[in-house]
Enzyme design. Structure first.
Site, PDB file in Angstrom:
ATOM      1  N   ARG A 166       0.823  -1.215   0.000  1.00 29.81           N
ATOM      2  CA  ARG A 166       0.000   0.000   0.000  1.00 29.81           C
ATOM      3  C   ARG A 166       0.861   1.273   0.000  1.00 29.81           C
ATOM      4  O   ARG A 166       0.556   2.253   0.652  1.00 29.81           O
ATOM      5  CB  ARG A 166      -0.948   0.012   1.207  1.00 29.81           C
ATOM      6  CG  ARG A 166      -1.887  -1.172   1.285  1.00 29.81           C
ATOM      7  CD  ARG A 166      -2.828  -1.234   0.081  1.00 29.81           C
ATOM      8  NE  ARG A 166      -3.699  -2.411   0.209  1.00 29.81           N
ATOM      9  CZ  ARG A 166      -3.421  -3.609  -0.308  1.00 29.81           C
ATOM     10  NH1 ARG A 166      -2.304  -3.777  -1.000  1.00 29.81           N
ATOM     11  NH2 ARG A 166      -4.236  -4.609  -0.153  1.00 29.81           N
ATOM     12  N   SER A 239     -11.041  -0.197   3.053  1.00 32.36           N
ATOM     13  CA  SER A 239     -10.249  -0.576   4.227  1.00 32.36           C
ATOM     14  C   SER A 239      -9.563   0.655   4.801  1.00 32.36           C
ATOM     15  O   SER A 239      -8.785   1.313   4.107  1.00 32.36           O
ATOM     16  CB  SER A 239      -9.205  -1.633   3.857  1.00 32.36           C
ATOM     17  OG  SER A 239      -9.829  -2.814   3.413  1.00 32.36           O
ATOM     18  N   GLU A 335      -4.984   3.780   5.938  1.00 32.22           N
ATOM     19  CA  GLU A 335      -4.723   3.704   4.500  1.00 32.22           C
ATOM     20  C   GLU A 335      -5.061   4.994   3.768  1.00 32.22           C
ATOM     21  O   GLU A 335      -4.286   5.476   2.947  1.00 32.22           O
ATOM     22  CB  GLU A 335      -5.503   2.534   3.869  1.00 32.22           C
ATOM     23  CG  GLU A 335      -4.847   1.186   4.050  1.00 32.22           C
ATOM     24  CD  GLU A 335      -5.392   0.167   3.060  1.00 32.22           C
ATOM     25  OE1 GLU A 335      -5.813   0.580   1.953  1.00 32.22           O
ATOM     26  OE2 GLU A 335      -5.416  -1.021   3.380  1.00 32.22           O
TER      27      GLU A 335
END
Length: 341
Positions: A166, A239, A335
């Site tokens: 990520r 998420s 995130e």
């Protein structure tokens, strides 16, 4: 010709969390020329610039001053064909899921596990999006990006993007690069990745013996819809927390107390833990506080029940992070990018 600049624009419809914040000025550009013109206008007036793709991986923490530039460029094409693969190129403003569907319609394989991820093609490398055992970097070839510090258009290969979990150079240096178009290397033969247990079970239930990327895409969509809320119905950014990486010793200690903790050993010796499991075990799943909460079916997802502000979301996220740290000694990293304010 440069599109009109909209003053005092409400960004609620331009972010999947559905947070209502104002942009001092907003412009939607459809190509590289318009982008450069918009940046030139911002530079002339000394306006700060915020780049906006699909608005799917962000939390608006307050009003945005200066100029918000929304990327709306479109275009898909095959640029090279090889014996077992193709290079496909798309403009940054392409909707990600529609891009996946286009690749499958043309008989190209490799993106099926990434079906239904919200956002745009240009935003995908920033986060190195991933799902169900596949990451963007697995199929990445190269991209073109405008370097705002030099005004040059640079080509980035996989190594130059510095992809990690990520993460990428574009996330590490926010605002410097504007991704213009992305190229991926896809297979001309099915290459199924069915390591994720619910997806593997769904595949077995089909009874099919031969790999079928379109069916896998449909199954991924079913799994996602069963676990994740539709942003069009319930505002969210997918998420909210990364799955944390911890030292092997730390993971072993946690497993000594919680043997059912999902864990995934990494090549570097660290262990990836399931953030959703940690949050659920701490009792946050389904929690509601005013206009924000934790989704009832997926503890990784924070949701906007209507009228939530960025400060409300961040307050809840901070409480969850502190609780998980106190209980498990694990730091959760969010995130989405925090923008504005």
């Amino acid at each position: 010709m440069l599109p009109a600049i909209i003053s005092s624009a409400d960004l609620r419809a331009l972010n999947t969390f559905g947070i209502s914040e104002q942009a001092e000025r907003l412009i939607l550009v459809e190509n590289e020329v318009q982008l450069c013109q918009a940046l030139a206008v911002a530079k002339q007036h000394d306006w700060p610039v915020t780049l906006l793709g699909g608005g799917s991986n962000m939390v608006l923490a307050g009003p945005l001053s200066g100029l918000v530039i929304g990327m709306r460029s479109r275009g898909r094409r095959v640029t090279a064909r090889h014996s077992s693969s193709v290079i496909v190129e798309g403009e940054a403003g392409e909707n990600w899921h529609q891009w996946v569907c286009w690749s499958l319609d043309h008989g190209f394989h490799g993106l099926e596990n990434l079906s239904l991820i919200p956002g745009t093609l240009g935003a995908a490398p920033v986060q190195n999006i991933g799902a169900y055992g596949v990451e963007l970097c697995d199929v990445f070839d190269s991209l073109d990006a405008l370097d705002r510090t030099t005004g040059e258009i640079k080509q980035f290969d996989r190594q130059a993007c510095r992809f990690a979990y990520r993460d990428s150079v574009f996330k590490q240096q926010p605002g410097r690069f504007v991704i213009l178009r992305v190229r991926l290397r896809l297979s001309t033969q099915p290459i199924p990745t069915l390591d994720y247990a619910p997806l593997a079970a769904a595949w077995r239930n089909t009874g099919l013996q031969q790999p079928d990327s379109r069916v896998i895409s449909q199954l991924v969509c079913q799994v996602r819809r069963s676990k994740l809320p539709d942003p069009a119905e319930l505002g969210n950014a997918g998420s909210f927390f990364k799955n944390p990486l911890v030292a092997a010793e730390h993971a072993a200690a946690l497993l000594g107390r919680w043997s059912d903790l999902p864990h995934y050993p990494q090549p570097d010796g660290s262990v990836k833990l399931a953030a959703g499991w940690l949050i659920e075990q701490a009792g946050w799943k389904g929690y509601c506080r005013g206009n924000v909460g934790v989704h009832r079916q997926q503890a990784l997802v924070l949701v906007n029940y209507g009228g939530a502000r960025g400060a409300d979301v961040m307050a809840l996220a901070g409480d969850i992070q502190r609780d998980v740290l106190a209980r498990f000694g694990v730091e959760l990293e969010m995130e989405p990018q925090l923008i504005g304010g």
